[in-house]
Design a protein around this motif. Structure first.
Motif, short mmCIF file in Angstrom:
data_model
loop_
_atom_site.label_atom_id
_atom_site.label_comp_id
_atom_site.label_asym_id
_atom_site.label_seq_id
_atom_site.Cartn_x
_atom_site.Cartn_y
_atom_site.Cartn_z
N GLU A 12 10.04 -3.66 7.82
CA GLU A 12 9.65 -3.67 6.41
C GLU A 12 10.81 -3.18 5.55
O GLU A 12 11.53 -2.25 5.93
CB GLU A 12 8.42 -2.79 6.20
CG GLU A 12 7.21 -3.23 7.00
CD GLU A 12 5.97 -2.40 6.71
OE1 GLU A 12 5.44 -2.54 5.60
OE2 GLU A 12 5.56 -1.63 7.59
N GLY A 16 9.56 -4.87 -0.05
CA GLY A 16 8.22 -5.24 0.40
C GLY A 16 8.20 -6.39 1.39
O GLY A 16 7.13 -6.83 1.81
N THR A 17 9.38 -6.88 1.81
CA THR A 17 9.44 -7.95 2.81
C THR A 17 8.99 -7.41 4.17
O THR A 17 9.39 -6.31 4.57
CB THR A 17 10.88 -8.49 2.91
OG1 THR A 17 11.31 -8.93 1.62
CG2 THR A 17 10.95 -9.65 3.89
N ARG A 18 8.17 -8.20 4.88
CA ARG A 18 7.67 -7.81 6.19
C ARG A 18 8.05 -8.89 7.20
O ARG A 18 7.64 -10.05 7.06
CB ARG A 18 6.14 -7.64 6.15
CG ARG A 18 5.70 -6.47 5.27
CD ARG A 18 4.26 -6.62 4.78
NE ARG A 18 3.31 -6.85 5.86
CZ ARG A 18 2.74 -5.89 6.59
NH1 ARG A 18 3.03 -4.63 6.33
NH2 ARG A 18 1.87 -6.18 7.53
N GLN A 33 6.47 -12.49 7.77
CA GLN A 33 7.28 -13.64 8.15
C GLN A 33 7.65 -13.47 9.62
O GLN A 33 8.17 -12.42 10.01
CB GLN A 33 8.54 -13.70 7.28
CG GLN A 33 8.25 -13.78 5.79
CD GLN A 33 9.52 -13.86 4.96
OE1 GLN A 33 10.41 -14.67 5.23
NE2 GLN A 33 9.61 -13.04 3.93
N SER A 72 0.35 -5.77 0.22
CA SER A 72 1.47 -6.06 1.11
C SER A 72 1.81 -7.55 1.12
O SER A 72 0.92 -8.41 0.99
CB SER A 72 1.13 -5.61 2.54
OG SER A 72 0.88 -4.23 2.59
N SER A 73 3.10 -7.84 1.28
CA SER A 73 3.54 -9.22 1.40
C SER A 73 3.12 -9.76 2.76
O SER A 73 3.01 -9.02 3.73
CB SER A 73 5.06 -9.30 1.25
OG SER A 73 5.47 -8.80 0.00
#
Length: 341
Positions: free
Chosen positions: A104, A108-110, A6, A2-3
């Motif tokens: 999400e 894959g940006t969290r 942020q 996982s990324s």
């Protein structure tokens, strides 16, 4: 793997005009924003479907093209340095520690946020396609569901099908550049702004637009994707052929909420139900604004979405700055601060 997450104050889902104005309203209240949109550019439908379409109901602008409106809004948000995640669809919205939310995306940006504002317009959208045999071979060549550049239709014979705002507005606009405009509709009454209909009627009297009423689309004529004619028919079966180079069917958009439908929000007919005064949804810390939001008496206008953006920002403030008293001030009093702290 996982990324990394942020962190931000507010996650805004949707970078259309209403989502962009929400950035400004949040910025004025010292709230940082991350913005996610499935399109690879900001602007939503204004950018993807009708960048050159004139909009007449934005205060202070008797007329402004959709692309210019997006540019002005982009300038307005610039002092607050929003972080954009474009070309990504939100696939998951879940609770995070400390009453925060985790957003999400398909990339894959969290994003971990104290509040979420859903400004997703109509959700994922696509045109309602007319049921015509062989339509596919003409799509993208002679049949188009949006107008990106008016000059692409200069000197052409254009058939416009539909009776709503898009059909009427583009008939009025393209009449200035096309060789001929023909409007096909099943009845004489149009579902468009009265001023636009009046303008269409005037262009018809002047011979700049031909009204093909009451007819509906019946078929296409041409070869290898090059259109030569559009067959139309009455409900009684009487047919005729309109010599044409281009067909523009404007039958609205097909809505698809996509993953939004699985987030546990209170939905009504593919829209998110909200409390009008606060834009709050059925989930604490989640707000919805713009076309995707609904409440009694809702008007689906950009300017209504702008007002909702302000209401959502003020409602989110206590979540971002708990315990801090918010003293309302007009922008003329406090001005526009620099980037949100």
């Amino acid at each position: 793997m996982s990324s990394p997450e942020q962190h931000t104050d507010v996650a805004i889902i949707g970078a259309g005009p209403v989502g962009l104005f929400a950035i400004f309203e949040c910025g004025m209240l010292r709230m940082k924003c991350h913005v996610i949109d499935a399109l690879d550019v900001i602007g939503g439908q204004c950018a993807a479907l009708y960048p050159e379409k004139p909009i007449y109901d934005i205060p202070g602008y008797p007329s402004i093209d959709a692309a210019d409106l997006i540019e002005r809004l982009n300038e307005q948000t610039a002092p607050f340095s929003p972080v954009y995640h474009l070309g990504q669809q939100v696939v998951s919205l879940s609770r995070a520690e400390g009453d925060r939310w985790l957003v999400e995306t398909s990339a894959g940006t969290r994003i971990n946020a104290k509040a979420v504002i859903v400004a997703a317009g109509v959700g994922a959208f696509g045109p309602n396609r007319p049921p015509l045999d062989g339509l596919e071979q003409y799509e993208g060549k002679s049949v188009h569901y949006l107008v990106r550049r008016r000059l692409d239709y200069a000197g052409k014979r254009v058939v416009i099908a539909g009776g709503g705002d898009s059909a009427v507005d583009w008939a009025n606009s393209l009449a200035e550049v096309a060789a001929k405009i023909m409007v096909v509709h099943r009845r004489a009454k149009f579902r468009a702004a009265p001023e636009s209909v009046a303008r269409l009627e005037q262009l018809t009297k002047e011979g700049k637009v031909e009204m093909v009423v009451p007819y509906q689309l019946a078929g296409l004529e041409g070869t290898d994707g090059t259109l030569t004619g559009v067959r139309v028919a009455t409900l009684d079966g009487d047919e005729k052929v309109l010599d044409a180079d281009v067909l523009l069917p404007f039958f609205g958009l097909a809505m698809n909420l996509g993953p939004i439908a699985d987030w546990g929000l209170n939905l009504e007919r593919h829209h998110i139900k909200i409390e009008q005064s606060t834009c709050a949804t059925s989930l604490p810390g989640i707000f919805a604004i713009g076309d995707i939001a609904t409440y009694p008496g809702k008007l689906k206008l950009i300017l209504s979405g702008f007002a909702e953006a302000a209401a959502a920002a003020y409602s989110a403030f206590p979540l971002v700055h708990p315990g801090e008293v918010l003293h309302f001030e007009y922008s003329t009093t406090k001005g526009v601060p620099g980037a949100a702290e």
